[in-house]
Design an enzyme around this catalytic site. Sequence first.
Site: not given
Ligand code: NAD
Length: 488
Positions: A259, A390, A293, A183
């Site tokens: 992650e 962040e 991240c 997804k």
């Molecule tokens: P997010 O958590 O809002 O979204 C990430 C994913 O989760 C998306 O696919 C989104 O559709 C899904 N999602 C959102 N709500 C959900 C729910 N209720 N149930 C299931 N899935 C859901 O994060 P974002 O703002 O899109 O991405 C940025 C974040 O990702 C930052 O915090 C960043 O640090 C983190 N990130 C971490 C890494 C790592 O490897 N540690 C890498 C890249 C990004």
Amino acid sequence: MSEREQAVLSWVNKQLFIGGKWVDSSTGATYGVEDPATNLILAQIADAGPEDAVAALDAASAAFEAWAETPPRARAEVIRRAFEIIMERQEDLALLMTMEMGKPISESRSEVAYAAEFFRWFAEEAVRIDGRYYVAPDGNSRVLTMKQPVGPTYMITPWNFPLAMGTRKIGPALAAGCTVVLKPAEQTPLCSLALAQILTEAGLPGGVVNVVNTTSPGPITDALVADGRLRKLSFTGSTEVGKMLVAKSADNLLRLSMELGGNAPFIVFDDADLDLAVEGAMVAKMRNMGEACTSANRFLVSAKVADAFADRLAARMGAMRIGRGTEEGIQVGPLIDADAVAKVQGLVKDALTRGAKLVTGGDKLDGAGHFFAPTVLTNVNRDARISAEEIFGPVASIVTFDSEDEAIHLANSTEYGLVAYVFSQSLSRSLRVIEKLETGMVGLNQGLVSNAAAPFGGVKHSGFGREGGFEGIEEYLALKYVAINHRA
Ligand code: NAD
């Protein structure tokens, strides 16, 4: 939109990919994918609901046994072929990525190569899954261990690295013999759809990888984690959503890889090579417009060199070219959406209210697109929100320290623990500090740690599990131990 952009967009299928077939959402729903640099809709794509997600899990479950039993070399060759096709299409994929996500085209090219590298690496790892055979200490029995694929896996990826976050999970899963429901983030589904096409061309059997794009991640996820056939969830995204998913996965005791977010300290000691530190800072801060991240979130700089460091960094950041990333030479693209701009602006305002000094930038740009000027703040109060949250934007926040112990204390004063950067020319000091840092990764005199051959991941609220490296495939393998009566 240029003709080439239109051609690349028309190459991508806009449906869901389930059981090796392109299908519409069962409700017929669609949604628009926006170009964050222009606010224009790039494509209208299928919007999956829970029934579609369950259909994808049906397909992943049905395909599992055959894929798990496919010889490792045959699995490896499919993955390897996908690596080659990605690299053959590097230019098109880079353009697609820039259009849906906004990063400069040169960075998209790098991400495509980085993403492909996970396939090359895990194609090589697929044939090295091992086990052990040894004599138990009492000599009376033998111990045999074997590793087997975990089973159907659900993967949730973020928008900031639209291709690499997928391949970093799919590569090891396929190498291990697992099947996948992917997804992608709602903002950037096009690269994942293109990836599904590429995997099919590479010879992946139908049902092994399924892609469900959706604007309803919650309901889809609820349906999948409640289904006893699912065995693993691999998530990259925010700590907030990650924690919720860990709780939701408890009922079926899913294997998990998390992650999550970061709040990376970037520590510059007074004995650092300042040119190298500024160079590293540009990468750690400005790669992906700060939307990573691993992005340097807190610059902790020795008071003895803080002014010199801030001036040089501000000169570099203030001179960057901002614009739509499709144009060659652009160094800073838009942020992902209006909310991201509002968040960054709020953090900058809060820091300024608490006494920070603005050296360059400081505001969003007027006009279309979600642009924010590269910004350097000095004299940032340690209690400012920007020190704890962040940023996910092009803002460098500089705090000074006077001693090594203080630097370590400041670096660890966060719930996160993904990565830290250390700049010092003293090996003993570097190692002393690194041993005390509470992070899963450290960049020593360099501002980039991502590497398909290395174990990427965090500690504390940055999550658990590792992606890439020798460790990455273990996330998709279950260990079985056999007690052998060798005298029977
Ligand atoms: P997010 O958590 O809002 O979204 C990430 C994913 O989760 C998306 O696919 C989104 O559709 C899904 N999602 C959102 N709500 C959900 C729910 N209720 N149930 C299931 N899935 C859901 O994060 P974002 O703002 O899109 O991405 C940025 C974040 O990702 C930052 O915090 C960043 O640090 C983190 N990130 C971490 C890494 C790592 O490897 N540690 C890498 C890249 C990004």
